[in-house]
Every structure is written in structure tokens, then in C-alpha cells.
Design a protein around this motif. Structure first.
Motif, PDB file in Angstrom:
ATOM      1  N   ARG A  99       1.000  -1.129  -0.004  1.00 51.67           N
ATOM      2  CA  ARG A  99      -0.073   0.036   0.082  1.00 51.67           C
ATOM      3  C   ARG A  99       0.714   1.255   0.009  1.00 51.67           C
ATOM      4  NH1 ARG A  99      -0.558   2.111   4.631  1.00 51.67           N
ATOM      5  NH2 ARG A  99      -1.277   0.371   5.812  1.00 51.67           N
ATOM      6  N   ALA A 100       0.635   2.285  -0.891  1.00 49.73           N
ATOM      7  CA  ALA A 100       1.077   3.413  -0.983  1.00 49.73           C
ATOM      8  C   ALA A 100       0.047   4.646  -0.784  1.00 49.73           C
ATOM      9  CB  ALA A 100       2.078   3.578  -2.101  1.00 49.73           C
ATOM     10  N   TRP A 101       0.430   5.952  -0.538  1.00 50.92           N
ATOM     11  CA  TRP A 101      -0.277   7.072  -0.494  1.00 50.92           C
ATOM     12  C   TRP A 101       0.096   7.682  -1.795  1.00 50.92           C
ATOM     13  CZ3 TRP A 101      -4.669   8.996   1.397  1.00 50.92           C
ATOM     14  CH2 TRP A 101      -4.890  10.151   1.098  1.00 50.92           C
ATOM     15  N   ARG A 102      -0.770   8.155  -2.426  1.00 47.07           N
ATOM     16  CA  ARG A 102      -0.634   8.887  -3.784  1.00 47.07           C
ATOM     17  C   ARG A 102      -1.216  10.217  -3.781  1.00 47.07           C
ATOM     18  NH1 ARG A 102      -4.481   6.822  -8.502  1.00 47.07           N
ATOM     19  NH2 ARG A 102      -5.792   8.383  -7.967  1.00 47.07           N
ATOM     20  N   GLU A 103      -0.301  11.136  -4.064  1.00 47.09           N
ATOM     21  CA  GLU A 103      -0.567  12.540  -4.212  1.00 47.09           C
ATOM     22  C   GLU A 103      -0.396  13.001  -5.717  1.00 47.09           C
ATOM     23  OE1 GLU A 103      -1.298  14.989  -2.129  1.00 47.09           O
ATOM     24  OE2 GLU A 103      -0.863  14.027  -0.192  1.00 47.09           O
TER      25      GLU A 103
END
Length: 197
Positions: free
Chosen positions: A123-127
Motif C-alpha cells: 500500500r502507498a499514499w498517492r498525491e
């Protein structure tokens, strides 16, 4: 749809991740998996033409090979581009303090991941950067065995996430041993492993 065409549309959808809006690509993937290729093709081609999202020569050849009419006007209306554009998102392992809590989604997806050929879930946070088609959100990447059905894994896990939590966070299914397009590669580089078999 024969096996070669199915493999081609799976690869094409993987390449278009991050370039099309999440909901558009989700709809096309689900339609391809559900045996509705004409609807999936219309969704992709009309969205690309309307959004001025281009295809490289290789991608255009792939798309043409899946159509009943490789010279279809809808394909002709899609812009031509010389190379894959840069990724319009920045990925990181951590999210801002006001980001939604992914704990329940982690559990839901981890519970079903192995059933879809997965052996690792990240899981990654996407900006978004300027010009990105979608907002900031969590993104999941399921790493699978080489022979897993990637569209099936995507559809199954996305549906499970929606039924359980009413969430539509993006999910990418990638097979071991295959080179990754820039979007999936960027997500994988920043992602944290939340489950492995």
C-alpha cells in the motif's frame, strides 16, 4: 474473447493506469473481465478522446488488435503520442494526518489476496501532481504469481473492498517476472508491505 486478446487488454489497462481517471479504468477492467469487451472498448476510447489522453504507437497497435474494426473512428479520434507520459502522481509510504485510515481495507484485502493468486500486498499514499486525473488516495498493489488472472484479481478484490467498506481505492495487480509500467513501478518503490504469504 480468446486468450491472446485477453492478455493484450490486461496489459493495455495496466499501461493506462494513472493516465485515465480511476473510475474509468475500473469500469473498463470490470467489463473486460465480465465478458463485455465492446463496452470496455467504448469506455476506454471515448474517455481517451474526450480527455485528450494519447496512445503510443505500440499501445495503438495493441488496441487495434482487440477491435472488430482496427480502423474504427473511435480509435482514430484518440491522440497519438511519441512516448509514455511522465507519472502524474507522487507516491509515499506514509500519508498526511488527515488521510483516511486504511486499517480496515488492509484487513479486507489481505484476507482475500491469496485466493486471487496474490503472495504480497503493498500500500502507498498517492498525491496528484499538476494535470493528474484523480485526487490523493491510498493505492494498493497486489503482487501475484506469473499465471494469475490479473483482471480477475483486480475485479474480485475491488468488489470485495466496495461491498465490505464502500471504498473505491485504486488497486493494481502485477505478475512477478513482468516489467512494470512507470505508474506501477513508482507505486511499488514507495509502497509498504501489509501482507505476504
Amino acid at each position: 474473447m480468446d486468450a491472446q486478446t485477453y492478455a493484450t487488454v490486461t496489459d493495455l489497462c495496466t499501461r493506462l493506469a494513472g493516465r485515465l481517471p480511476d473510475d474509468v479504468l475500473r469500469s473498463a477492467r470490470e467489463d473486460y473481465f465480465g465478458g463485455e469487451p465492446a463496452q470496455a472498448e467504448a469506455t476506454l476510447l471515448l474517455s481517451m478522446a474526450h480527455g485528450n489522453i494519447g496512445l503510443t504507437a505500440e499501445e495503438r497497435t495493441q488496441m487495434a488488435s482487440t477491435l472488430d474494426d482496427p480502423h474504427a473512428p473511435d480509435l482514430a479520434a484518440v491522440p497519438r503520442i511519441a512516448e509514455v507520459p511522465p507519472v502524474l502522481y507522487r507516491f509515499s509510504a506514509t500519508a498526511p494526518a488527515n488521510a483516511p485510515d486504511p486499517t480496515k481495507a488492509d484487513l479486507v484485502l489481505s484476507t482475500d489476496a491469496a485466493r486471487h493468486g496474490g503472495h504480497r500486498l503493498r500500500r502507498a499514499w498517492r498525491e496528484p501532481l499538476d494535470g493528474a486525473p484523480d485526487l490523493a488516495k491510498w493505492v494498493y498493489v497486489l503482487q501475484t504469481s506469473p499465471n494469475a488472472n490479473l483482471l480477475g484479481a483486480f475485479s474480485g478484490l475491488s468488489a470485495r473492498l466496495w461491498v465490505a467498506l464502500k471504498e473505491k481505492w485504486p488497486l493494481e495487480a502485477v505478475a512477478d517476472g513482468r516489467s512494470l509500467p512507470p505508474y506501477q513501478s513508482a507505486a511499488m518503490t514507495a509502497a509498504t508491505t501489509i501482507w505476504s504469504r
